[in-house]
Structures are given as C-alpha cells and as structure tokens.
Write an enzyme that holds these catalytic residues in place. Structure first.
Site, PDB file in Angstrom:
ATOM      1  N   MET A   4     -12.178 123.875 -76.359  1.00 23.28           N
ATOM      2  CA  MET A   4     -11.201 123.784 -76.294  1.00 23.28           C
ATOM      3  C   MET A   4     -10.453 124.003 -74.518  1.00 23.28           C
ATOM      4  O   MET A   4      -9.387 123.431 -73.807  1.00 23.28           O
ATOM      5  CB  MET A   4      -9.375 122.655 -76.426  1.00 23.28           C
ATOM      6  N   GLY A   5     -11.206 125.349 -74.024  1.00 22.92           N
ATOM      7  CA  GLY A   5     -10.542 125.431 -72.607  1.00 22.92           C
ATOM      8  C   GLY A   5      -9.693 126.375 -72.636  1.00 22.92           C
ATOM      9  O   GLY A   5      -9.265 127.160 -73.700  1.00 22.92           O
ATOM     10  N   HIS A  24     -12.432 133.223 -77.361  1.00 17.74           N
ATOM     11  CA  HIS A  24     -13.308 131.847 -77.127  1.00 17.74           C
ATOM     12  C   HIS A  24     -14.981 133.330 -77.240  1.00 17.74           C
ATOM     13  O   HIS A  24     -15.884 133.158 -77.441  1.00 17.74           O
ATOM     14  CB  HIS A  24     -12.821 131.463 -76.260  1.00 17.74           C
ATOM     15  N   GLN A  44      -6.784 115.242 -81.813  1.00 17.58           N
ATOM     16  CA  GLN A  44      -6.575 116.194 -82.624  1.00 17.58           C
ATOM     17  C   GLN A  44      -5.525 116.679 -82.892  1.00 17.58           C
ATOM     18  O   GLN A  44      -5.292 117.354 -83.771  1.00 17.58           O
ATOM     19  CB  GLN A  44      -7.523 117.331 -83.059  1.00 17.58           C
ATOM     20  N   ASP A  54      -9.061 129.397 -86.773  1.00 16.86           N
ATOM     21  CA  ASP A  54      -7.973 128.319 -87.698  1.00 16.86           C
ATOM     22  C   ASP A  54      -9.021 128.591 -89.107  1.00 16.86           C
ATOM     23  O   ASP A  54     -10.178 127.981 -88.874  1.00 16.86           O
ATOM     24  CB  ASP A  54      -9.068 127.491 -86.248  1.00 16.86           C
ATOM     25  N   SER A  69      -4.616 133.247 -78.390  1.00 17.76           N
ATOM     26  CA  SER A  69      -4.349 131.774 -78.631  1.00 17.76           C
ATOM     27  C   SER A  69      -3.984 130.713 -76.969  1.00 17.76           C
ATOM     28  O   SER A  69      -3.801 131.647 -76.021  1.00 17.76           O
ATOM     29  CB  SER A  69      -3.841 131.127 -79.020  1.00 17.76           C
ATOM     30  N   SER A  70      -5.334 130.059 -76.650  1.00 19.27           N
ATOM     31  CA  SER A  70      -4.883 129.319 -75.636  1.00 19.27           C
ATOM     32  C   SER A  70      -3.278 129.320 -75.188  1.00 19.27           C
ATOM     33  O   SER A  70      -3.123 128.983 -74.587  1.00 19.27           O
ATOM     34  CB  SER A  70      -5.759 128.256 -75.422  1.00 19.27           C
TER      35      SER A  70
HETATM   36  P1  AMP Z   1      -9.646 126.205 -79.648  1.00 18.92           P
HETATM   37  O1  AMP Z   1     -10.370 126.290 -78.296  1.00 18.92           O
HETATM   38  O2  AMP Z   1      -8.438 126.876 -79.860  1.00 18.92           O
HETATM   39  O3  AMP Z   1     -10.658 124.843 -80.343  1.00 18.92           O
HETATM   40  O4  AMP Z   1     -10.833 127.658 -79.997  1.00 18.92           O
HETATM   41  C1  AMP Z   1     -12.877 127.416 -79.955  1.00 18.92           C
HETATM   42  C2  AMP Z   1     -12.122 128.701 -80.976  1.00 18.92           C
HETATM   43  O5  AMP Z   1     -12.273 129.230 -80.898  1.00 18.92           O
HETATM   44  C3  AMP Z   1     -12.324 128.190 -82.974  1.00 18.92           C
HETATM   45  O6  AMP Z   1     -13.541 127.959 -83.221  1.00 18.92           O
HETATM   46  C4  AMP Z   1     -11.596 128.932 -82.909  1.00 18.92           C
HETATM   47  O7  AMP Z   1     -11.037 129.123 -83.996  1.00 18.92           O
HETATM   48  C5  AMP Z   1     -11.810 130.028 -82.113  1.00 18.92           C
HETATM   49  N1  AMP Z   1     -10.736 131.099 -81.516  1.00 18.92           N
HETATM   50  C6  AMP Z   1      -9.574 131.391 -81.138  1.00 18.92           C
HETATM   51  N2  AMP Z   1      -8.498 131.870 -80.777  1.00 18.92           N
HETATM   52  C7  AMP Z   1      -9.359 133.151 -81.766  1.00 18.92           C
HETATM   53  C8  AMP Z   1      -9.005 133.962 -81.580  1.00 18.92           C
HETATM   54  N3  AMP Z   1      -8.188 134.738 -81.273  1.00 18.92           N
HETATM   55  N4  AMP Z   1     -10.440 135.211 -81.690  1.00 18.92           N
HETATM   56  C9  AMP Z   1     -10.952 134.554 -82.324  1.00 18.92           C
HETATM   57  N5  AMP Z   1     -11.526 132.970 -82.193  1.00 18.92           N
HETATM   58  C10 AMP Z   1     -10.484 132.488 -82.152  1.00 18.92           C
END
Ligand code: AMP
Length: 281
Positions: free
Chosen positions: A30-31, A37, A61, A150, A185-186
């Site tokens: 989700m950027g 990421h 979501q 997640d 985390s974003s």
């Molecule tokens: P998101 O942009 O939050 O939807 O995350 C996209 C992907 O990146 C998902 O598979 C997340 O689980 C993964 N992700 C997010 N934060 C982390 C992190 N700190 N370490 C590893 N993977 C991550």
C-alpha cells in the site's frame, strides 16, 4: 523499471514477458515504502527473473474512514525506492483499474474473520482477500511475497490462493525492525515523537513474554502481567495480546517444546493502531 497504471498497460507488459520462460515474483503493497517492503522486493528479485510490485491503498480493507484518509501516500518516493531495489514493473492503479468489471468473489475465511485482527477490524480480511485475489488474477505471479508482520494476513492469503486455485507460491518473509526493535510500518510515520518513544516498548513486551513462556511460566500469568505493564502506559489502548499456534492460529494453553507459537499484539498508540508479533521459539 516500467511504471503502469491501467490493467491494459499492465497486461501488455506481462504478455511480452510470458512469451519467454521467466519466473515472475509479485510484491503487493500500500506504499509509503520502508526497508520492510524493500526486503520483500530484494527477496523476490533474488528468486525470480522479473519482479512486479503494486502500490495501491485499498479502500475495501479499511474499516475506519479516518484511517484510510490518514494513510500516508508518497508515490514518487515509492517509485524511486522500488527502482533502486531492482523492481522491474510497478503497477500503481486507481480503484477502477483494480475493481471495475470484476464480480465480487464471496470469500468465506472462517475463524480468521472473527479472531485477532478479524475481531477488531470487521470486514478487513474480506477486503484484503478481494484485492489480493484481483491483483493475483491480473498478474498471475509464480511467487508472491508477504511479510509476517501481518501474520494473520499471510493465513488469509493462503486461503485466497487455495480457494481461487491460483498457482502462485505464497512466500512468508521475516519482520524488518527499526534499531530500537519497533517493527517497521508505514503507520509509524504518523506517530508523534512521544508516541514513537512509547512504541519502542512493544518489542520489549513481546520479548519479555517470549522469554517467560519459554521458561515455562504459565501463559495466562505471563499475558496478565504484560497486559498490566501495557495498561500503565497511558498512550496505549490494548486490543489484544495473545499466544497462539503459529501453524493454524488455534488458541493454546501451554507451550510444548518443538512446537511453533506466535505472540500477537495490537494496540492503539494515541490515534495510531499498531500491530506486531513474535515467533516462539
Ligand atoms: P503494506 O504496504 O502495509 O500493505 O505491506 C505490504 C507488505 O509488506 C505486506 O506483505 C506486509 O506484511 C509487508 N511488510 C510491512 N511491514 C513489514 C516489515 N516491517 N517487515 C517485513 N515486511 C513488512
């Protein structure tokens, strides 16, 4: 790196690729990208000839309108980071590029929808399943990469792949953390300095819980005492702290050596909701 928006442009690029034998790795995001990421992109790049990333803040979501509206968006920075990490194709769709013309698939995810994240974010996993199903259908990756940050989401994705009969391998990747242990985390971008400082307690709480249950202290006793600590931090409002079976997320009463468990945490830190987890052992 190619950058496309519409499904048609995406399909044109992918068609050319599919004419040569070439494994495609896919990383949905989700950027507001960070090193977590990027670790997925690098792993995908190491294991596939061609890597596709998507950046799409998926409204279906979000069960909270303010959370969706506040979610950080920085497409140009994201594109630069992906390019640098070796991503080959970036799909940055609008809502209609993903959803328009596709019927809603009725995902029945069972208990995953009613426990942990499912309990506190009603409808969240239906939205995740819906969007990942559509993205995978469009890209048809050989391998798909997800972070165990997640944790429960990975289980949902496995269900999506099974129910839809997709032939992609779901590859679960470790959590990347900040130097103080906070899971990247974003949403960390939205924490003010005081909240950010308080958030560094999360990995301490999880590690303490892990150490104590591995020393065979009782699970309810350990959770009770860590919950007390969390309760004494005024910025935090805990949603759950649980220890479950890491394979199927079943509840557990005691730790049995050689089996795999996970400690799962979700709390509001001020107005920002944070999740984290830690594997046992
Ligand atoms: P998101 O942009 O939050 O939807 O995350 C996209 C992907 O990146 C998902 O598979 C997340 O689980 C993964 N992700 C997010 N934060 C982390 C992190 N700190 N370490 C590893 N993977 C991550």
């Amino acid at each position: 790196m190619y950058r496309v928006k519409s499904r048609i442009e995406l399909q044109e690029k992918l068609e050319k690729l599919r004419s040569s034998p070439c494994a495609i790795g896919f990383v949905p995001t989700m950027g507001a990208l960070h090193a977590g990421h990027i670790s997925l992109i690098k792993k995908a790049k190491a294991e596939n000839r061609f890597v596709v990333a998507s950046v799409f803040v998926n409204p279906t979501q979000f069960n909270n309108a303010e959370d969706l509206q506040k979610y950080p968006r920085m497409p140009e920075e994201d594109a630069a980071l992906l390019n640098e990490a070796g991503c080959d194709l970036l799909w940055m769709p609008e809502f209609d590029d993903v959803y328009s013309g596709f019927p809603e698939y009725n995902y029945q995810l069972g208990e995953l929808e009613t426990i942990l994240e499912g309990k506190f974010r009603p409808g969240h996993f239906k939205g995740v399943a819906q969007v990942v199903g559509l993205l995978m259908e469009a890209i048809k990756p050989d391998n798909s990469y997800f972070g165990i940050k997640d944790f429960q989401q990975v289980k949902v994705i496995e269900q999506v792949v099974k129910k839809r009969g997709f032939s992609t391998n779901v590859i679960a990747c470790p959590i990347v953390r900040e130097p103080d242990g906070l899971a990247m985390s974003s949403r960390n971008l939205l924490l003010n300095p005081e909240e950010r400082k308080a958030a560094s307690n999360i990995p301490l709480w999880l590690n303490e819980a892990k150490r104590r249950v591995m020393a065979l202290e009782s699970i309810p006793g350990v959770l009770e005492s860590i919950k007390k600590k969390i309760g004494s931090e005024s910025l935090f409002k805990l949603e759950y702290l649980e220890i479950r079976n890491a394979e199927n997320l079943d509840e557990v009463k005691e730790i049995i050596p050689n089996k795999h468990y996970v400690i799962l945490f979700a709390a509001w830190c001020g107005k920002i909701r944070l999740i984290d987890n830690l594997l046992i052992p």
